[in-house]
Scaffold this motif. Structure first.
Motif, short mmCIF file in Angstrom:
data_model
loop_
_atom_site.label_atom_id
_atom_site.label_comp_id
_atom_site.label_asym_id
_atom_site.label_seq_id
_atom_site.Cartn_x
_atom_site.Cartn_y
_atom_site.Cartn_z
N HIS A 1 0.84 -1.21 0.00
CA HIS A 1 0.00 0.00 0.00
C HIS A 1 0.87 1.26 0.00
CE1 HIS A 1 -3.44 2.58 0.68
NE2 HIS A 1 -2.78 3.13 1.68
N ALA A 2 1.87 1.29 0.86
CA ALA A 2 2.75 2.46 0.95
C ALA A 2 3.58 2.62 -0.33
CB ALA A 2 3.67 2.34 2.16
N GLU A 3 4.10 1.53 -0.85
CA GLU A 3 4.91 1.62 -2.07
C GLU A 3 4.07 2.08 -3.25
OE1 GLU A 3 8.11 1.51 -2.20
OE2 GLU A 3 8.47 0.76 -0.20
N LEU A 4 2.88 1.53 -3.40
CA LEU A 4 2.01 1.92 -4.51
C LEU A 4 1.50 3.34 -4.34
CD1 LEU A 4 0.11 -1.45 -4.93
CD2 LEU A 4 1.92 -0.55 -6.40
N ALA A 5 1.34 3.79 -3.09
CA ALA A 5 0.92 5.16 -2.82
C ALA A 5 1.99 6.15 -3.32
CB ALA A 5 0.66 5.37 -1.34
N ARG A 6 3.24 5.75 -3.30
CA ARG A 6 4.31 6.61 -3.82
C ARG A 6 4.08 6.93 -5.30
NH1 ARG A 6 9.54 3.40 -3.09
NH2 ARG A 6 10.34 5.14 -4.30
N LEU A 7 3.39 6.03 -5.99
CA LEU A 7 3.11 6.25 -7.41
C LEU A 7 1.83 7.05 -7.63
CD1 LEU A 7 3.91 2.67 -8.80
CD2 LEU A 7 5.48 4.60 -8.46
N GLY A 8 1.08 7.26 -6.57
CA GLY A 8 -0.18 7.97 -6.69
C GLY A 8 -1.33 7.09 -7.15
N LEU A 9 -1.10 5.79 -7.17
CA LEU A 9 -2.14 4.89 -7.65
C LEU A 9 -3.37 4.91 -6.75
CD1 LEU A 9 -0.02 1.81 -8.75
CD2 LEU A 9 -1.07 3.55 -10.20
N ASP A 10 -3.14 5.10 -5.45
CA ASP A 10 -4.27 5.10 -4.51
C ASP A 10 -5.21 6.27 -4.76
OD1 ASP A 10 -2.20 6.80 -3.72
OD2 ASP A 10 -2.62 6.58 -1.59
N GLU A 11 -4.70 7.34 -5.36
CA GLU A 11 -5.52 8.53 -5.62
C GLU A 11 -6.18 8.53 -6.99
OE1 GLU A 11 -2.96 11.88 -5.16
OE2 GLU A 11 -2.16 11.15 -3.26
N HIS A 12 -5.66 7.75 -7.92
CA HIS A 12 -6.10 7.89 -9.30
C HIS A 12 -6.76 6.66 -9.91
CE1 HIS A 12 -4.42 11.87 -9.69
NE2 HIS A 12 -3.36 11.43 -9.03
N LEU A 13 -6.83 5.58 -9.19
CA LEU A 13 -7.53 4.40 -9.71
C LEU A 13 -8.97 4.42 -9.23
CD1 LEU A 13 -4.91 1.55 -9.16
CD2 LEU A 13 -5.47 2.73 -11.31
N SER A 14 -9.85 3.88 -10.05
CA SER A 14 -11.24 3.74 -9.62
C SER A 14 -11.30 2.78 -8.44
CB SER A 14 -12.09 3.19 -10.77
OG SER A 14 -11.73 1.84 -11.04
N SER A 15 -12.40 2.80 -7.72
CA SER A 15 -12.53 1.91 -6.56
C SER A 15 -12.47 0.45 -7.01
CB SER A 15 -13.81 2.19 -5.79
OG SER A 15 -14.94 2.01 -6.60
N GLN A 16 -13.03 0.14 -8.17
CA GLN A 16 -12.96 -1.24 -8.67
C GLN A 16 -11.53 -1.65 -8.95
OE1 GLN A 16 -15.69 -1.38 -12.03
NE2 GLN A 16 -16.99 -2.76 -10.85
N ARG A 17 -10.76 -0.76 -9.60
CA ARG A 17 -9.35 -1.08 -9.90
C ARG A 17 -8.54 -1.18 -8.61
NH1 ARG A 17 -10.19 -2.81 -14.51
NH2 ARG A 17 -10.22 -1.47 -16.32
N SER A 18 -8.83 -0.30 -7.65
CA SER A 18 -8.13 -0.35 -6.36
C SER A 18 -8.43 -1.66 -5.64
CB SER A 18 -8.52 0.83 -5.48
OG SER A 18 -8.06 2.03 -6.03
#
Length: 136
Positions: A101-118
């Protein structure tokens, strides 16, 4: 500390100006990923909890984790490529200790993926942890 391959992805994401460029980069990573043999795309390798079709097949050599993955959605193939950079080559006992979660958050994925993709990304991470734990 993440793998050098993941650090390269993080550096590229830092360099790209906006999320649309990052999104295109993720898709390109998916296109560049080798395809999974369709014979391996079976219920036993399917990841449940993803909106797209996703398969992950572990490869364990000398106590190190690796996997092959595929999806019917190009963006998801790119996410699989990112997860491969994060986990491939780690000793089995270290896979569960990765704070994905922390590593992927560095990429901003947590902010920009849809809830389904997340949710699908979380399901893939959980599947990787299960596969490595079963092999350890």
């Amino acid at each position: 500390m993440a793998s050098p391959a993941f650090e390269d992805i993080a550096a590229t994401f830092d360099f790209l100006d906006d999320w649309e460029e990052r999104y295109r980069h993720v898709i390109e990573m998916g296109k560049d990923m080798p395809p999974m043999d369709p014979a391996l795309q079976v219920p036993a390798t399917k990841v449940e909890g993803c909106a797209s079709q996703v398969w992950i097949m572990p490869r364990i050599e000398s106590g190190r984790f690796d996997f092959q993955g595929d999806s019917d959605a190009m963006i998801v193939r790119g996410l699989i490529a990112i997860l491969h950079a994060l986990y491939a080559g780690l000793p089995l006992e270290q896979v569960a200790r990765v704070d994905a979660h922390a590593e992927l958050a560095r990429l901003g994925l947590d902010e920009h993926l849809s809830s389904q993709r997340s949710n699908g990304l979380r399901a893939m991470v959980e599947r990787i942890r299960q596969l490595s734990g079963a092999a350890a």
